[in-house]
Write a protein that holds these residues in place. Structure first.
Motif, mmCIF file in Angstrom:
data_model
loop_
_atom_site.group_PDB
_atom_site.id
_atom_site.type_symbol
_atom_site.label_atom_id
_atom_site.label_comp_id
_atom_site.label_asym_id
_atom_site.label_seq_id
_atom_site.Cartn_x
_atom_site.Cartn_y
_atom_site.Cartn_z
ATOM 1 N N GLN A 1 0.637 -1.291 0.397
ATOM 2 C CA GLN A 1 -0.200 -0.031 0.041
ATOM 3 C C GLN A 1 0.788 0.489 -0.263
ATOM 4 O O GLN A 1 0.839 2.287 -1.023
ATOM 5 C CB GLN A 1 -1.012 -0.020 0.893
ATOM 6 C CG GLN A 1 -2.022 -0.834 1.380
ATOM 7 C CD GLN A 1 -2.961 -1.753 2.128
ATOM 8 O OE1 GLN A 1 -2.539 -0.973 3.216
ATOM 9 N NE2 GLN A 1 -4.212 -1.597 2.623
ATOM 10 N N SER A 2 1.911 1.274 0.790
ATOM 11 C CA SER A 2 2.828 2.293 0.852
ATOM 12 C C SER A 2 3.068 2.993 -0.936
ATOM 13 O O SER A 2 3.727 3.999 -1.036
ATOM 14 C CB SER A 2 3.754 2.475 2.061
ATOM 15 O OG SER A 2 4.919 0.738 2.027
ATOM 16 N N ILE A 3 4.264 1.681 -1.428
ATOM 17 C CA ILE A 3 4.469 1.412 -2.290
ATOM 18 C C ILE A 3 3.300 2.222 -3.539
ATOM 19 O O ILE A 3 3.423 2.718 -4.631
ATOM 20 C CB ILE A 3 4.709 0.651 -3.099
ATOM 21 C CG1 ILE A 3 6.063 -0.179 -2.361
ATOM 22 C CG2 ILE A 3 5.331 0.545 -4.467
ATOM 23 C CD1 ILE A 3 6.654 -1.582 -1.980
ATOM 24 N N ALA A 4 2.127 2.170 -3.709
ATOM 25 C CA ALA A 4 1.005 1.808 -4.642
ATOM 26 C C ALA A 4 0.641 3.700 -4.152
ATOM 27 O O ALA A 4 -0.384 4.387 -5.276
ATOM 28 C CB ALA A 4 -0.204 1.047 -3.870
ATOM 29 N N ARG A 5 0.746 4.056 -2.716
ATOM 30 C CA ARG A 5 0.663 5.669 -2.837
ATOM 31 C C ARG A 5 1.072 6.468 -4.266
ATOM 32 O O ARG A 5 0.724 7.274 -4.398
ATOM 33 C CB ARG A 5 1.126 6.035 -1.413
ATOM 34 C CG ARG A 5 0.058 5.888 -0.326
ATOM 35 C CD ARG A 5 0.120 6.452 0.942
ATOM 36 N NE ARG A 5 0.895 5.961 1.438
ATOM 37 C CZ ARG A 5 1.272 4.933 1.997
ATOM 38 N NH1 ARG A 5 0.804 4.447 2.817
ATOM 39 N NH2 ARG A 5 2.490 4.938 3.340
#
Length: 138
Positions: free
Chosen positions: A65-69
């Motif tokens: 999720q942090s990468i997807a941000r």
């Protein structure tokens, strides 16, 4: 994203990533294989895929999720589409060895120097069964 030149940037070619606009993962041992076979000649065991293979298998949902941000909304359209992709990636991370093993056993013989070991000599079905039993906190 930082475009000042101070931060390394990575480019994904969307025509081949995640099955282009389909955002899916068709399983085919030769899909995405590099045409010049010699790039695989040094691969002799699962150890040659480390540390990345283990990192992928242990990747938490929070990390995904942090990468997807950092992914621009123009790439995926609706937030729900990105959420579905992240869910698929999270589930597939446990079975990441299976397509590698299928590629290894393909008619191309991409890893001619492969040395059979306890995992490498195991059938793809057995690897899939073992992968499904791995419990990794999300």
């Amino acid at each position: 994203m930082d475009f000042s030149g101070n931060t390394p940037q990575h480019l994904l070619i969307s025509a081949t990533c995640f099955n282009a606009g389909e955002w899916s993962f068709p399983d085919s041992p030769l899909r995405g294989a590099y045409a010049r076979q010699e790039v695989y000649a040094h691969i002799a065991s699962w150890g040659d895929f480390e540390p990345w293979l283990s990192r992928i298998e242990r990747c938490s949902k929070a990390i995904l999720q942090s990468i997807a941000r950092d992914i621009s909304i123009e790439w995926y359209g609706e937030p729900h589409d990105l959420d579905c992709l992240l869910d698929s990636l999270f589930e597939r991370r446990r079975a990441v060895r299976c397509p590698i093993d299928d590629f290894r056993k393909s008619h191309r013989n991409p890893f001619p120097n492969w040395k059979l070991g306890p995992i490498a000599g195991t059938s793809s079905d057995r690897i899939r069964a073992l992968a499904s039993m791995i419990s990794v906190p999300g």
